[in-house]
Scaffold this motif. Structure first.
Motif, PDB file in Angstrom:
ATOM      1  N   GLY A 146       0.803  -1.212   0.000  1.00 28.08           N
ATOM      2  CA  GLY A 146       0.000   0.000   0.000  1.00 28.08           C
ATOM      3  C   GLY A 146       0.836   1.262   0.000  1.00 28.08           C
ATOM      4  O   GLY A 146       0.792   2.050  -0.953  1.00 28.08           O
ATOM      5  N   GLY A 164      -2.665   0.409  -4.183  1.00 29.07           N
ATOM      6  CA  GLY A 164      -4.106   0.546  -4.011  1.00 29.07           C
ATOM      7  C   GLY A 164      -4.513   0.903  -2.597  1.00 29.07           C
ATOM      8  O   GLY A 164      -3.827   0.547  -1.631  1.00 29.07           O
ATOM      9  N   THR A 165      -5.638   1.580  -2.472  1.00 28.14           N
ATOM     10  CA  THR A 165      -6.133   2.035  -1.163  1.00 28.14           C
ATOM     11  C   THR A 165      -6.485   0.861  -0.249  1.00 28.14           C
ATOM     12  O   THR A 165      -6.345   0.952   0.971  1.00 28.14           O
ATOM     13  N   LYS A 166      -6.937  -0.250  -0.844  1.00 25.00           N
ATOM     14  CA  LYS A 166      -7.354  -1.395  -0.015  1.00 25.00           C
ATOM     15  C   LYS A 166      -6.224  -1.882   0.878  1.00 25.00           C
ATOM     16  O   LYS A 166      -6.461  -2.372   1.994  1.00 25.00           O
ATOM     17  N   TYR A 167      -4.966  -1.737   0.414  1.00 31.93           N
ATOM     18  CA  TYR A 167      -3.840  -2.196   1.219  1.00 31.93           C
ATOM     19  C   TYR A 167      -3.607  -1.300   2.432  1.00 31.93           C
ATOM     20  O   TYR A 167      -3.094  -1.759   3.461  1.00 31.93           O
ATOM     21  N   TYR A 225      -6.117   0.053   4.118  1.00 37.06           N
ATOM     22  CA  TYR A 225      -7.115  -0.482   5.045  1.00 37.06           C
ATOM     23  C   TYR A 225      -6.588  -1.749   5.724  1.00 37.06           C
ATOM     24  O   TYR A 225      -6.702  -1.916   6.937  1.00 37.06           O
ATOM     25  N   LEU A 226      -6.038  -2.642   4.898  1.00 38.76           N
ATOM     26  CA  LEU A 226      -5.551  -3.922   5.420  1.00 38.76           C
ATOM     27  C   LEU A 226      -4.348  -3.729   6.335  1.00 38.76           C
ATOM     28  O   LEU A 226      -4.188  -4.465   7.324  1.00 38.76           O
ATOM     29  N   ARG A 285      -4.460   8.532   2.895  1.00 39.87           N
ATOM     30  CA  ARG A 285      -4.606   7.076   3.009  1.00 39.87           C
ATOM     31  C   ARG A 285      -3.872   6.536   4.238  1.00 39.87           C
ATOM     32  O   ARG A 285      -4.283   5.520   4.814  1.00 39.87           O
ATOM     33  N   SER A 342      -5.420   4.328   7.428  1.00 39.82           N
ATOM     34  CA  SER A 342      -4.791   3.197   8.131  1.00 39.82           C
ATOM     35  C   SER A 342      -4.844   3.404   9.634  1.00 39.82           C
ATOM     36  O   SER A 342      -5.164   2.477  10.396  1.00 39.82           O
TER      37      SER A 342
END
Length: 550
Positions: free
Chosen positions: A186, A192-195, A197-198, A237, A241
């Protein structure tokens, strides 16, 4: 002639598959699966590496699945059993600790699985650490270095030994490697933005398993600074997190606040000794300057195992020698080009690893100078990365000189690494064997008490969490401080407690150090304490169960 489904008999005979044909079809399916989804030769090598890791860990499972729990493991599992089975026992949970592991344990007990299933889960987690190391090092560098790094993890005595123990160090390392992987994908590679979050999610889960992993936060901050200088504070981003992390640990912080007040000030006081006085409860004993380096001095033992007792940097052992050479080769560019760190991503990678290892080693030397190798389990993959780095650098040289494809060189080098790791493997299994029966007498005592008591009965004695787990009864230590945040009592306090609460049994254990008055309590109170069971026997007992004769 036809069967009941109106199919001709000769059709059935001609089209019926033989067992051998069935087996061949299954082989083809597996072969086609691997060729379709695992086309990379390095991935194929790693599948064998991962399979070896799993098989070794399954062997450990069968060697250790009946062994008794140690103190810390029982602390988590006793609470998990209480939550999962709804036991009406006292709450021994220590609320400064992350509660995810006992929560997972509670789920296992709730659905009718239990300890053996938890032990197999640890096998899967230990294998998963090898897998995640390969993924992360592949992402950070390449698959060749990832394979070479993952091989020592298979045989590392630290991972082998603790695969047989239900402690939180393997689960926390597992979640932390996920954290690193998503941080890299990320924030560093911007995939990507999803990483993001993860990353926040898994760092929260990591700390929910072991709050000590907050010690890695400065590493992420330092990496953000060298990557973006102070622009990282505007990175939306990253704030996502952080928000995800806060949401995950919010329940933990609420419980912490209910018992100890402000979590931030309490943790800094308790674990760092900041803002505390001698009259206040402090978890860490301030260490001397030399103790800060205990984990550095223990590297030969961590890496090779068979050099037990070494606490010096000046020793000779195979992987430690490789580590010293690898340290120079891996970090030389960083040391020479430190002024270029803000412009060069390769230097930033090396800075990330160096800062993480150094800061955590020093921090643990400060809060845990008694030295526990399991505390640095999440860093061992990076210690092995540095150790195999000289071999990794040899691959293109050997490829050019001998005209051998790097794939075959990787196979050859992997075999050599495995041979070097045999002492490490042997030491791990010897250690497992030597500790396999420890605390077994406490386990038997707890199981005996469960059979010879009712749920409302109270027990006094040594080995609080183990006795609580195996007996499923409320157990109080001699000092009555069944949690570390409770005030310890003296002998008169115990006398008053006995008069008021009428416990049924008292357990004396040679495994646990006690105050002189507690050690002598059964001897000084023979008028009310009658020995009813002892392990291994009455002639030379390690654990004695006394019944109160009121």
């Amino acid at each position: 002639m036809e069967n009941e489904d109106n199919l001709p008999l000769d059709y059935i005979i001609d089209n019926k598959k033989s067992p051998l044909q069935d087996i061949e079809n299954r082989k083809k399916f597996i072969y086609n699966f691997f060729n379709r989804y695992i086309k990379d030769n390095y991935d194929k090598i790693f599948i064998l590496v991962l399979l070896a890791a799993f098989i070794i860990r399954v062997v450990i499972y069968f060697k250790t699945n009946q062994q008794a729990l140690w103190w810390d493991a029982a602390d988590y599992l006793a609470t998990g059993k209480r939550w999962g089975l709804g036991l009406d026992t006292i709450d021994i949970w220590y609320y400064r600790r992350g509660f995810l592991w006992p929560l997972i344990t509670a789920f296992f007990f709730k659905i009718g699985l239990g300890e053996l299933s938890m032990r197999f889960l640890v096998v899967l987690i230990s294998t998963g650490i090898v897998f995640l190391t390969y993924l992360f090092i592949s992402e950070m560098f390449d698959k060749k270095l990832a394979i070479l790094t993952s091989i020592p993890l298979i045989f590392s005595w630290v991972f082998l030994f603790f695969t047989g123990r239900l402690l939180i160090d393997l689960p926390s390392s597992f979640f932390f490697l996920f954290t690193l992987l998503f941080f890299w994908k990320g924030y560093i590679k911007n995939l990507g933005t999803k990483y993001f979050y993860l990353f926040g999610l898994f760092y929260g889960l990591t700390c929910m398993v072991k709050m000590q992993y907050l010690m890695f936060a400065p590493t992420f901050l330092a990496m953000a600074i060298v990557k973006e200088k102070w622009k990282f504070v505007k990175n939306k981003r990253l704030w996502i997190s952080i928000l995800m992390f806060v949401i995950i640990i919010m329940i933990q912080m609420i419980m912490h606040y209910q018992h100890f007040g402000n979590p931030v000030s309490d943790l800094t006081k308790y674990y760092l000794g900041i803002g505390s006085s001698q009259s206040q409860e402090v978890g860490v004993k301030l260490t001397s300057f030399s103790n800060l380096f205990v984990y550095f001095k223990n590297l030969p033992y961590i890496l090779d195992g068979n050099n037990k007792g070494y606490s010096s940097l000046f020793v000779i052992s195979p992987f430690y020698i490789l580590f010293i050479l690898g340290f120079f080769l891996f970090f030389i560019d960083l040391f020479l080009g430190i002024d270029k760190i803000f412009q060069d991503s390769e230097l930033q990678k090396r800075f990330f690893i160096l800062f993480m290892i150094t800061s955590v080693f020093l921090f643990l030397g400060y809060i845990a100078p008694h030295l526990e190798q399991r505390y640095i389990m999440s860093l061992i993959p990076f210690l092995f990365l540095i150790s195999v780095y000289p071999i990794y650098l040899l691959i293109p040289i050997l490829e050019e000189k001998f005209k051998i494809k790097d794939f075959y060189l990787i196979v050859l080098i992997s075999i050599i690494l495995i041979l070097l790791l045999i002492p490490n493997y042997n030491f791990g299994f010897d250690l497992i064997e030597s500790k396999k029966n420890s605390y077994m007498e406490v386990k038997m005592a707890g199981e005996w008490i469960k059979k010879n008591s009712i749920p409302s009965d109270i027990i006094i004695g040594s080995g609080l969490p183990q006795l609580t787990y195996y007996s499923e009864r409320s157990v109080y230590p001699f000092e009555l401080s069944y949690r570390r945040d409770l005030k310890r009592q003296n002998e008169s306090g115990l006398d008053d407690f006995i008069i008021k609460n009428k416990p049924k049994y008292l357990v004396e254990s040679a495994y646990e150090p006690e105050e002189p008055w507690a050690k002598n309590y059964p001897l000084n109170n023979q008028n009310i304490l009658v020995p009813v069971q002892a392990y291994p026997n009455l002639q030379q007992p390690l654990v004695i169960i006394y019944k109160f004769n009121y």
